[in-house]
Design an enzyme around this catalytic site. Structure first.
Site, PDB file in Angstrom:
ATOM      1  N   LYS A  62      -5.632  -6.292  11.659  1.00 13.64           N
ATOM      2  CA  LYS A  62      -4.961  -5.598  10.547  1.00 13.64           C
ATOM      3  C   LYS A  62      -4.938  -4.073  10.712  1.00 13.64           C
ATOM      4  O   LYS A  62      -5.981  -3.434  10.790  1.00 13.64           O
ATOM      5  CB  LYS A  62      -5.647  -5.940   9.227  1.00 13.64           C
ATOM      6  CG  LYS A  62      -4.882  -5.352   8.045  1.00 13.64           C
ATOM      7  CD  LYS A  62      -5.445  -5.760   6.728  1.00 13.64           C
ATOM      8  CE  LYS A  62      -4.858  -4.944   5.591  1.00 13.64           C
ATOM      9  NZ  LYS A  62      -3.401  -5.085   5.492  1.00 13.64           N
ATOM     10  N   GLY A  69       0.811  -1.217   0.000  1.00 13.98           N
ATOM     11  CA  GLY A  69       0.000   0.000   0.000  1.00 13.98           C
ATOM     12  C   GLY A  69       0.843   1.266   0.000  1.00 13.98           C
ATOM     13  O   GLY A  69       0.445   2.289  -0.554  1.00 13.98           O
ATOM     14  N   ASN A  70       2.043   1.169   0.575  1.00 15.34           N
ATOM     15  CA  ASN A  70       2.922   2.339   0.637  1.00 15.34           C
ATOM     16  C   ASN A  70       3.437   2.750  -0.731  1.00 15.34           C
ATOM     17  O   ASN A  70       3.753   3.917  -0.953  1.00 15.34           O
ATOM     18  CB  ASN A  70       4.122   2.041   1.536  1.00 15.34           C
ATOM     19  CG  ASN A  70       3.655   1.692   2.932  1.00 15.34           C
ATOM     20  OD1 ASN A  70       3.103   2.533   3.618  1.00 15.34           O
ATOM     21  ND2 ASN A  70       3.846   0.448   3.328  1.00 15.34           N
TER      22      ASN A  70
HETATM   23  P1  ADP Z   1       2.772  -3.327   2.890  1.00 15.71           P
HETATM   24  O1  ADP Z   1       1.974  -2.104   2.616  1.00 15.71           O
HETATM   25  O2  ADP Z   1       3.892  -3.506   1.923  1.00 15.71           O
HETATM   26  O3  ADP Z   1       1.954  -4.574   3.068  1.00 15.71           O
HETATM   27  P2  ADP Z   1       3.258  -3.466   5.771  1.00 15.71           P
HETATM   28  O4  ADP Z   1       3.356  -2.230   6.600  1.00 15.71           O
HETATM   29  O5  ADP Z   1       2.033  -4.293   5.907  1.00 15.71           O
HETATM   30  O6  ADP Z   1       3.526  -3.018   4.271  1.00 15.71           O
HETATM   31  O7  ADP Z   1       4.506  -4.416   6.063  1.00 15.71           O
HETATM   32  C1  ADP Z   1       5.834  -3.927   5.970  1.00 15.71           C
HETATM   33  C2  ADP Z   1       6.302  -3.468   7.335  1.00 15.71           C
HETATM   34  O8  ADP Z   1       6.525  -4.596   8.194  1.00 15.71           O
HETATM   35  C3  ADP Z   1       7.644  -2.768   7.369  1.00 15.71           C
HETATM   36  O9  ADP Z   1       7.543  -1.402   7.051  1.00 15.71           O
HETATM   37  C4  ADP Z   1       8.113  -3.001   8.810  1.00 15.71           C
HETATM   38  O10 ADP Z   1       7.872  -1.852   9.615  1.00 15.71           O
HETATM   39  C5  ADP Z   1       7.231  -4.128   9.332  1.00 15.71           C
HETATM   40  N1  ADP Z   1       7.934  -5.262   9.932  1.00 15.71           N
HETATM   41  C6  ADP Z   1       7.550  -5.872  11.075  1.00 15.71           C
HETATM   42  N2  ADP Z   1       8.335  -6.903  11.370  1.00 15.71           N
HETATM   43  C7  ADP Z   1       9.280  -6.959  10.394  1.00 15.71           C
HETATM   44  C8  ADP Z   1      10.378  -7.831  10.138  1.00 15.71           C
HETATM   45  N3  ADP Z   1      10.676  -8.857  10.951  1.00 15.71           N
HETATM   46  N4  ADP Z   1      11.133  -7.602   9.038  1.00 15.71           N
HETATM   47  C9  ADP Z   1      10.840  -6.566   8.212  1.00 15.71           C
HETATM   48  N5  ADP Z   1       9.808  -5.718   8.400  1.00 15.71           N
HETATM   49  C10 ADP Z   1       9.018  -5.905   9.472  1.00 15.71           C
HETATM   50 MG    MG Z   2       0.667  -5.122   4.629  1.00 11.28          MG
END
Ligand code: ADP
Ligand code: MG
Length: 290
Positions: A108, A9-10
């Site tokens: 979520k 989403g980012n």
């Molecule tokens: P997307 O929009 O790509 O689904 P998310 O925010 O759901 O992004 O997931 C990515 C985020 O997961 C990263 O920005 C990071 O802050 C978080 N994260 C949590 N645990 C971990 C981990 N073990 N390794 C990498 N990222 C992690």
């Molecule tokens: Mg995500």
């Protein structure tokens, strides 16, 4: 090769990265690959849900159209006029369990990070707010997707050589009723839907692009380390040890494990700022079978 790309989403907020990924998807397609894109919608659906009192299923449908058209326009413009309108958007529903435990215990995060004051105010208005590694966010039910309603349409579009943008935001969540489908007030994680779509369409690769370089052990600590190549059994052990945050990295890791274990094929989690390197497995976390 047949690819399913899960797009964080980012990526949609950082417009530069979206263009980069669309250009790469167009290149993949031009060199003869089947390409499906499942985009996220966390920030958008979060923003909409604080403005409009509509079911999360309807808001997801809105974002499928809005984000879908942005992606399809960019891809078609990279492909050029001669092959215009190769990118097709499928407004997609996914079936969830009506009594999934997520409806009573939501996990979520959606929308932007909140200040402590905002978090308290929203909590008072009845929203579920949780404190995550980087701050407060609203959380909503996120049941597992069990089936993709429009699977046949997606396969038909692939057969007729379209790039398919499908199941945006993880899909419009519905449950089965006697007469058809009912809308569920939930947001399905697009990582799980990407994996389900990749399995159902017999894809060769699942590639999840996000805003970090991959899955880390000891994330956000001094001992933080990127996992570069890992077998599914090793990765399962790291899941058990609690290295991946629920609602963000855990769904990506579980989605990749599910794909790799069911198909015997490779899945990759990598940074959306360098798609070409992630696809060549020069960057990111590469999950291999066994
Ligand atoms: P997307 O929009 O790509 O689904 P998310 O925010 O759901 O992004 O997931 C990515 C985020 O997961 C990263 O920005 C990071 O802050 C978080 N994260 C949590 N645990 C971990 C981990 N073990 N390794 C990498 N990222 C992690
Ligand atoms: Mg995500």
């Amino acid at each position: 090769m047949r690819y399913v790309i899960g797009l964080g989403g980012n990526a949609i907020i950082g417009k530069g990265s979206l263009a980069r990924i669309c250009r790469y998807a167009a290149e993949l397609y031009r060199s003869g690959n089947d390409v499906m894109i499942v985009h996220g919608n966390g920030p958008e659906v979060g923003a909409l849900s604080s403005l409009e009192n509509k079911s999360l299923a309807i808001l997801t449908a809105q974002t499928q159209a809005e984000i879908g058209i942005e992606i399809s326009d960019k891809i078609d413009s990279f492909l050029g006029v001669k092959s215009a309108q190769k990118a097709a958007i499928v407004i997609t529903r996914v079936v969830v369990k009506e009594h999934d435990s997520e409806f009573t215990n939501p996990s979520k995060p959606i929308g932007r990070f909140l200040s402590k004051g905002e978090a308290i105010r929203l909590k008072e208005r009845g929203f579920c707010i949780k404190k995550l590694i980087h701050g407060y966010r609203r959380v909503v039910p996120s049941p597992m997707p069990l089936d993709i309603v429009e699977l046949k349409q997606i396969e038909d579009l692939l057969d007729s050589k379209h790039i398919v943008i499908a199941a945006g935001g993880g899909g419009i969540s519905v449950f089965k009723t006697k007469y058809g489908f009912g809308l569920a007030n939930a947001v399905v994680d697009k990582d799980y839907t990407s994996s389900l779509l990749a399995i159902k369409t017999r894809a060769d690769r699942l590639v999840l692009l996000t805003n970090v370089d991959g899955a880390f052990v000891n994330f956000a600590s001094k001992e933080s380390r990127l996992i570069r190549e890992v077998s599914s059994s090793e990765l399962r052990a790291l899941v058990k040890a609690g290295h991946f945050e629920k609602g963000s990295m855990l769904p990506k890791v579980m989605a990749c494990l599910n794909f790799t274990e069911k198909t015997g094929k490779i899945a990759v989690i990598g940074n959306l700022s360098r798609p070409e390197r992630v696809f060549r497995e020069k960057m990111g976390t590469v999950i291999v079978p066994v």
